[in-house]
Scaffold this motif. Structure first.
Motif, mmCIF file in Angstrom:
data_model
loop_
_atom_site.group_PDB
_atom_site.id
_atom_site.type_symbol
_atom_site.label_atom_id
_atom_site.label_comp_id
_atom_site.label_asym_id
_atom_site.label_seq_id
_atom_site.Cartn_x
_atom_site.Cartn_y
_atom_site.Cartn_z
ATOM 1 N N PHE A 1 11.457 -12.430 53.829
ATOM 2 C CA PHE A 1 12.703 -13.194 53.721
ATOM 3 C C PHE A 1 12.885 -13.965 55.034
ATOM 4 O O PHE A 1 12.921 -13.353 56.102
ATOM 5 N N HIS A 2 13.028 -15.272 54.952
ATOM 6 C CA HIS A 2 13.162 -16.037 56.192
ATOM 7 C C HIS A 2 14.184 -17.159 56.077
ATOM 8 O O HIS A 2 14.536 -17.592 54.995
ATOM 9 N N SER A 3 14.639 -17.597 57.255
ATOM 10 C CA SER A 3 15.689 -18.599 57.415
ATOM 11 C C SER A 3 17.035 -18.020 56.968
ATOM 12 O O SER A 3 17.194 -16.806 56.888
ATOM 13 N N GLY A 4 18.024 -18.856 56.694
ATOM 14 C CA GLY A 4 19.346 -18.355 56.328
ATOM 15 C C GLY A 4 19.980 -17.571 57.458
ATOM 16 O O GLY A 4 19.828 -17.895 58.628
ATOM 17 N N ALA A 5 20.668 -16.486 57.106
ATOM 18 C CA ALA A 5 21.335 -15.625 58.078
ATOM 19 C C ALA A 5 20.927 -14.179 57.831
ATOM 20 O O ALA A 5 20.634 -13.787 56.701
ATOM 21 N N VAL A 6 20.929 -13.376 58.890
ATOM 22 C CA VAL A 6 20.470 -11.993 58.776
ATOM 23 C C VAL A 6 21.311 -11.208 57.773
ATOM 24 O O VAL A 6 20.778 -10.382 57.018
ATOM 25 N N VAL A 7 22.624 -11.463 57.729
ATOM 26 C CA VAL A 7 23.492 -10.747 56.792
ATOM 27 C C VAL A 7 23.126 -11.099 55.355
ATOM 28 O O VAL A 7 23.051 -10.225 54.478
ATOM 29 N N GLU A 8 22.858 -12.372 55.114
ATOM 30 C CA GLU A 8 22.487 -12.829 53.783
ATOM 31 C C GLU A 8 21.164 -12.205 53.348
ATOM 32 O O GLU A 8 21.019 -11.746 52.204
ATOM 33 N N ARG A 9 20.198 -12.161 54.252
ATOM 34 C CA ARG A 9 18.894 -11.575 53.924
ATOM 35 C C ARG A 9 19.024 -10.073 53.680
ATOM 36 O O ARG A 9 18.365 -9.511 52.798
ATOM 37 N N ARG A 10 19.882 -9.418 54.455
ATOM 38 C CA ARG A 10 20.090 -7.976 54.278
ATOM 39 C C ARG A 10 20.722 -7.680 52.918
ATOM 40 O O ARG A 10 20.292 -6.768 52.210
ATOM 41 N N GLN A 11 21.732 -8.442 52.554
ATOM 42 C CA GLN A 11 22.382 -8.243 51.258
ATOM 43 C C GLN A 11 21.406 -8.437 50.107
ATOM 44 O O GLN A 11 21.419 -7.686 49.130
ATOM 45 N N ALA A 12 20.531 -9.447 50.249
ATOM 46 C CA ALA A 12 19.533 -9.699 49.210
ATOM 47 C C ALA A 12 18.555 -8.532 49.105
ATOM 48 O O ALA A 12 18.181 -8.113 47.998
ATOM 49 N N GLY A 13 18.143 -8.001 50.254
ATOM 50 C CA GLY A 13 17.231 -6.863 50.245
ATOM 51 C C GLY A 13 17.844 -5.626 49.627
ATOM 52 O O GLY A 13 17.190 -4.901 48.857
ATOM 53 N N MET A 14 19.122 -5.381 49.906
ATOM 54 C CA MET A 14 19.802 -4.228 49.336
ATOM 55 C C MET A 14 19.987 -4.390 47.823
ATOM 56 O O MET A 14 19.864 -3.427 47.058
ATOM 57 N N TYR A 15 20.279 -5.612 47.397
ATOM 58 C CA TYR A 15 20.442 -5.872 45.959
ATOM 59 C C TYR A 15 19.112 -5.641 45.245
ATOM 60 O O TYR A 15 19.071 -5.068 44.143
ATOM 61 N N LEU A 16 18.035 -6.056 45.884
ATOM 62 C CA LEU A 16 16.710 -5.846 45.303
ATOM 63 C C LEU A 16 16.393 -4.351 45.231
ATOM 64 O O LEU A 16 15.817 -3.862 44.245
ATOM 65 N N ALA A 17 16.780 -3.604 46.267
ATOM 66 C CA ALA A 17 16.577 -2.154 46.261
ATOM 67 C C ALA A 17 17.366 -1.503 45.127
ATOM 68 O O ALA A 17 16.896 -0.552 44.488
ATOM 69 N N GLN A 18 18.565 -2.010 44.863
ATOM 70 C CA GLN A 18 19.356 -1.504 43.739
ATOM 71 C C GLN A 18 18.665 -1.786 42.417
ATOM 72 O O GLN A 18 18.629 -0.936 41.523
ATOM 73 N N ALA A 19 18.109 -2.991 42.273
ATOM 74 C CA ALA A 19 17.404 -3.340 41.038
ATOM 75 C C ALA A 19 16.207 -2.420 40.807
ATOM 76 O O ALA A 19 15.903 -2.035 39.671
ATOM 77 N N LEU A 20 15.533 -2.044 41.896
ATOM 78 C CA LEU A 20 14.356 -1.194 41.789
ATOM 79 C C LEU A 20 14.700 0.253 41.450
ATOM 80 O O LEU A 20 13.926 0.952 40.806
ATOM 81 N N ASN A 21 15.873 0.712 41.893
ATOM 82 C CA ASN A 21 16.218 2.129 41.758
ATOM 83 C C ASN A 21 17.379 2.407 40.814
ATOM 84 O O ASN A 21 17.768 3.569 40.637
ATOM 85 N N CYS A 22 17.936 1.356 40.209
ATOM 86 C CA CYS A 22 19.092 1.526 39.331
ATOM 87 C C CYS A 22 18.778 2.471 38.175
ATOM 88 O O CYS A 22 17.708 2.397 37.553
#
Length: 286
Positions: free
Chosen positions: A23-44
């Motif tokens: 994940f690159h560019s944007g803002a660190v908070v935005e990238r973190r939220q995206a990563g956590m959402y992806l983790a939720q999708a994987l483990n939901c």
């Protein structure tokens, strides 16, 4: 959610996601939220067709930062050292606790030292099964080409100032946030660091450095120390991007950028900045 992230979520739900993401560019908070959402999708535990339910036990634990199989790693100092990566490797190869997938988000991956990147390559080349590694970086180009080539890159658009300010804690002064954003050349990750260091502190250091160069007074340079590596990087970035003062000389900009690269590569911040001051003295200041 951008289209690339939507495709990743779809791949996660279908259990065909690449094991290494960048994940690159944007803002660190935005990238973190995206990563956590992806983790939720994987483990939901009750996934929907378009994403995680956000309500099950797994989703709630990930959202609160309490899921044992989802971790966010940040450099303990100004850079990611090999010791941190080697310690992390031990965790990566342990068994899952309760989730379907282990997800690791390495923030500020563009601050990995060269030995740390080489250690990271070993995990990338022999990844544990059902483990996803997300490298989060403002500038992906600083990573080794061998790492970039193995990762599925996801670009986050440059975030607007007002959007970034609205994402901050409400207790943060908006005027200071606006000034931090301006000082670093509209880089939200660096602006966040400036807020943590203190806008006034950063401006004071930069002004004192400018005065020492303009007056060719090397003794004043000594008053700028001691500083830590992360402080030095921010101060120099502000020097390079600031709108006040006269930093338009190509020679000055080249010298500042060279010093930034040296410090990122583990050069002693004090020595590097002293050499920079002498070079600017030689050039006749700004």
């Amino acid at each position: 959610m951008n289209i690339a992230l939507e495709l990743l979520v779809k791949a996660a739900l279908e259990e065909r996601l690449a094991h290494l993401l960048l994940f690159h560019s944007g803002a660190v908070v935005e990238r973190r939220q995206a990563g956590m959402y992806l983790a939720q999708a994987l483990n939901c535990q009750r996934p929907r067709e378009d994403g995680p339910c956000l309500e099950c036990s797994a989703c709630c634990k990930i959202h609160s930062g309490n899921h044992p199989d989802v971790q966010i790693l940040q450099p303990q100092k100004a850079s990611f050292g090999i010791e941190e990566i080697l310690h992390w490797q031990e965790q990566v190869y342990r068994k899952h606790y309760e989730g379907k997938y282990k997800v690791y988000i390495l923030e500020q991956a563009d601050r990995l030292t060269l030995p740390a990147e080489n250690a990271l390559l070993k995990v990338i080349e022999e990844p544990p099964e059902r483990t996803i590694i997300i490298l989060s970086a403002q500038n992906a180009e600083t990573l080794l080409p061998t790492i970039q080539s193995r990762a599925q890159a996801v670009y986050f658009p440059v975030i607007e100032k007002e959007v970034w300010i609205d994402s901050l804690d409400p207790s943060i002064n908006r005027q200071e946030a606006n000034e931090a954003f301006r000082l670093c050349g509209n880089d939200p990750d660096s602006a966040q660091v400036i807020l943590e260091l203190g806008v006034a502190k950063v401006k004071q250091w930069v002004n004192q450095f400018q005065e020492s160069v303009q007056e060719r007074d090397f003794l004043k340079v000594f008053n700028l120390f001691p500083i830590e590596k992360n402080e030095a990087l921010i101060y120099l970035q502000v020097l390079a991007y600031q709108e006040y003062g006269d930093l338009r000389s190509p020679g000055s900009m080249l010298a500042i950028n060279k010093t930034l690269d040296q410090i990122r590569k583990q050069a002693n911040p004090r020595l590097a900045i002293e050499v920079l001051a002498l070079e600017l003295f030689r050039q006749g200041g700004y």
